[in-house]
Design a protein around this motif. Structure first.
Motif: not given
Length: 307
Positions: A28-42
């Motif tokens: 489940x924690x791998x979802x953050x990789x999808x978010x990081x690759x799809x959105x500007x870095x925060x």
């Protein structure tokens, strides 16, 4: 005078709590990789959100173990008659933790998760209401999944597994961008399908224990053939979602082709489970299929970013 025999108390260790929280299952924690690759870095917001989701999920699975121990389903599914399931993964069944220790751990993790997700919202550049509401609802549902309201005992188990995965992609993406994206929604559903697709194989293996305690999973409610058809439909539907997204322009035209390796693994998983009859090997392959899908979704976002 006969000395009273006192049963030894469980000797808990850090390892027992790690097993209770299922820290080795990180999918489940791998979802953050999808978010990081799809959105500007925060990075600050993403880190707070990631740590918060770890705490929330850990709390949920700990509560699940408490309920499984209380109703006896874990004693069946992880008992001596099932040599494929390791009893030590269930510290309450193994006797290495007490119920009160597990509950304190679960409530503590829930409190930490709530604090971290609140901090993630406060540090985020955007706070769309739908993202915040989604987080609140999923946080409450995660704690009530097998404890309290026991949502998974009321027919919501399979749906919750998908919605949780979707939320772990959609909510942080909304907090970072302030926007809703159809392509990210497709990725969120595909991501949520991963945990569902090794969850339904687990349910197939655990059908006797679930039926004994009245836990209405699809496997417990239907016949073997009906369950096989249900899982087959999910497998095909996963592919069709990507294909439809490519055809309609929600995703790039090449998206369905890019995720074909994950589709092939899903087909192999089904063959192992229902043609070969090795449900637990099929469940294990589901982790590989999910992690492969995540890698391909990240690649898709990178390709979109570079045009």
């Amino acid at each position: 005078m006969t000395a009273e025999v006192v049963a030894p108390r469980p000797t808990s260790s850090v390892r027992d709590y790690l097993r209770l929280g299922k820290f080795d299952v990180y999918d489940y924690y791998l979802g953050i990789l999808i978010v990081a690759s799809a959105a500007p870095a925060e990075p600050v917001t993403l880190l707070l959100f990631l740590l918060g989701e770890v705490a929330v999920i850990v709390a949920g699975v700990a509560f699940d173990d408490v309920t499984g121990y209380r109703d006896g389903s874990d004693l069946v599914n992880y008992g001596p008659d099932d040599r494929l399931r390791k009893k030590l993964r269930k510290p309450l069944v193994a006797g290495t933790l007490t119920e009160s220790q597990a509950l304190r751990f679960a409530w503590g993790a829930a409190a930490i998760g709530a604090a971290l997700w609140t901090a993630a919202v406060l540090t985020a550049p955007h706070r769309p209401m739908w993202s915040v509401v989604l987080l609140v609802v999923v946080f409450a549902a995660a704690l009530q999944y097998s404890y309290g309201l026991k949502l998974s005992y009321r027919g919501f188990q399979e749906a919750f597994l998908v919605v949780l995965g979707m939320t772990l992609v959609l909510a942080p993406h909304g907090l970072i961008t302030g926007e809703f994206s159809g392509f990210v929604l497709v990725q969120a559903v595909l991501f949520g399908m991963g945990p569902l697709m090794f969850g339904v194989y687990s349910n197939t293996n655990d059908v006797d224990g679930d039926r004994a305690v009245g836990r209405p999973t699809v496997a417990a409610l239907t016949t073997e053939r009906g369950n096989a058809r249900f899982i087959g439909a999910l497998s095909v539907g996963e592919f069709l979602l990507g294909a439809l997204a490519s055809v309609t322009g929600v995703a790039p035209w090449w998206f369905a082709l890019l995720v074909l390796p994950a589709t092939a693994l899903r087909a192999r998983q089904y063959h192992l489970g229902f043609a070969v009859g090795d449900i637990m090997r099929a469940r294990k392959l589901g982790f590989t299929a999910h992690r492969t899908c995540v890698a391909l979704l990240v690649l898709a976002n990178v390709l979109v970013a570079i045009g």
